[in-house]
Design a protein around this motif. Structure first.
Motif, PDB file in Angstrom:
ATOM      1  N   SER A  46       0.910  -1.414   0.050  1.00 49.62           N
ATOM      2  CA  SER A  46      -0.015   0.100   0.018  1.00 49.62           C
ATOM      3  C   SER A  46       0.966   1.286   0.124  1.00 49.62           C
ATOM      4  CB  SER A  46      -0.994  -0.040   1.283  1.00 49.62           C
ATOM      5  OG  SER A  46      -0.118   0.271   2.323  1.00 49.62           O
ATOM      6  N   ASP A  47       0.324   2.383  -0.659  1.00 47.89           N
ATOM      7  CA  ASP A  47       0.938   3.556  -0.488  1.00 47.89           C
ATOM      8  C   ASP A  47       1.283   4.105   0.929  1.00 47.89           C
ATOM      9  OD1 ASP A  47      -1.633   4.106  -0.597  1.00 47.89           O
ATOM     10  OD2 ASP A  47      -1.577   5.759  -2.125  1.00 47.89           O
ATOM     11  N   VAL A  48       0.191   4.163   1.736  1.00 49.15           N
ATOM     12  CA  VAL A  48       0.498   4.464   2.888  1.00 49.15           C
ATOM     13  C   VAL A  48       1.646   3.841   3.819  1.00 49.15           C
ATOM     14  CG1 VAL A  48      -0.712   4.535   5.345  1.00 49.15           C
ATOM     15  CG2 VAL A  48      -1.996   4.786   3.225  1.00 49.15           C
ATOM     16  N   TYR A  49       1.810   2.518   3.721  1.00 44.18           N
ATOM     17  CA  TYR A  49       2.930   1.732   4.374  1.00 44.18           C
ATOM     18  C   TYR A  49       4.243   2.399   3.723  1.00 44.18           C
ATOM     19  CZ  TYR A  49       5.641  -2.389   5.460  1.00 44.18           C
ATOM     20  OH  TYR A  49       6.951  -3.146   5.978  1.00 44.18           O
ATOM     21  N   LYS A  50       4.313   2.308   2.385  1.00 46.45           N
ATOM     22  CA  LYS A  50       5.731   2.903   1.688  1.00 46.45           C
ATOM     23  C   LYS A  50       5.945   4.320   1.909  1.00 46.45           C
ATOM     24  CE  LYS A  50       4.959  -0.502  -2.144  1.00 46.45           C
ATOM     25  NZ  LYS A  50       4.731  -0.391  -3.642  1.00 46.45           N
ATOM     26  N   GLU A  51       5.080   4.856   1.839  1.00 41.14           N
ATOM     27  CA  GLU A  51       5.402   6.564   1.975  1.00 41.14           C
ATOM     28  C   GLU A  51       5.855   6.745   3.697  1.00 41.14           C
ATOM     29  OE1 GLU A  51       1.769   8.746   1.120  1.00 41.14           O
ATOM     30  OE2 GLU A  51       2.176   8.068  -1.014  1.00 41.14           O
ATOM     31  N   THR A  52       5.226   6.094   4.553  1.00 42.25           N
ATOM     32  CA  THR A  52       5.308   6.519   5.914  1.00 42.25           C
ATOM     33  C   THR A  52       6.831   5.834   6.143  1.00 42.25           C
ATOM     34  OG1 THR A  52       3.039   6.256   6.454  1.00 42.25           O
ATOM     35  CG2 THR A  52       4.493   6.073   8.327  1.00 42.25           C
ATOM     36  N   LEU A  53       7.042   4.651   5.844  1.00 43.48           N
ATOM     37  CA  LEU A  53       8.408   3.820   5.944  1.00 43.48           C
ATOM     38  C   LEU A  53       9.528   4.790   5.377  1.00 43.48           C
ATOM     39  CD1 LEU A  53       9.476   1.640   7.546  1.00 43.48           C
ATOM     40  CD2 LEU A  53       9.338   0.256   5.524  1.00 43.48           C
ATOM     41  N   THR A  54       9.303   5.234   4.302  1.00 42.71           N
ATOM     42  CA  THR A  54      10.253   6.026   3.541  1.00 42.71           C
ATOM     43  C   THR A  54      10.509   7.276   4.323  1.00 42.71           C
ATOM     44  OG1 THR A  54       9.788   5.186   1.688  1.00 42.71           O
ATOM     45  CG2 THR A  54      11.123   7.240   1.538  1.00 42.71           C
TER      46      THR A  54
END
Length: 140
Positions: free
Chosen positions: A51-59
């Motif tokens: 999910s984009d939420v997961y990827k963006e937050t981890l980055t």
């Protein structure tokens, strides 16, 4: 010498083979059920990680200087992501807990968001285990 015309009764396939067929069949069903459950589990987990939420937050966490100072460099996901995410067209909601680790320690990312076109975050924070500190990523 007597002439013997005895009728030899041959057992059916089931009578000869049931002792190995029943346990093998039951074990096969158990293994297939286990594989089905594992496929569902890994499918849901990969959906959350993609999910984009997961990827963006981890980055964002990996580039946050305060978190790097607390957890060390090379911050990455550590273990099983839990929570839920649901999407339908341009709407959805998300409640995730992502365990992370760095060279100095461990933490957990908490995300609560709602999507109506774009994601609106109500909670976006990192809990640092060693210091019991919570860093709010929404405050700039």
């Amino acid at each position: 010498m007597e002439d013997s015309n005895e009728l030899i009764v041959r057992k059916s396939w089931w009578d000869r083979n049931w002792k190995w067929f029943v346990p093998t069949g039951c074990l096969s069903l158990i293994v297939l059920f286990g594989l089905f459950i594992a496929a569902i589990f890994f499918g849901v987990t990969s959906m959350m990680k993609d999910s984009d939420v997961y990827k963006e937050t981890l980055t964002e966490v990996q580039h946050n200087k305060v978190i790097i100072e607390k957890l060390g460099s090379h911050i990455e996901a550590n273990g099983m992501t839990s929570g839920n995410i649901s999407l339908s067209n341009d709407t959805g909601n998300c409640d995730l807990q992502i365990p992370i680790k760095g060279s100095k320690g461990n933490g957990t990312i908490f995300i609560v968001a709602e999507k109506r076109g774009t994601w609106k975050y109500s909670v976006k924070s990192v809990y640092i285990e060693s210091s019991k500190e919570e860093i709010d990523l929404l405050k700039k």
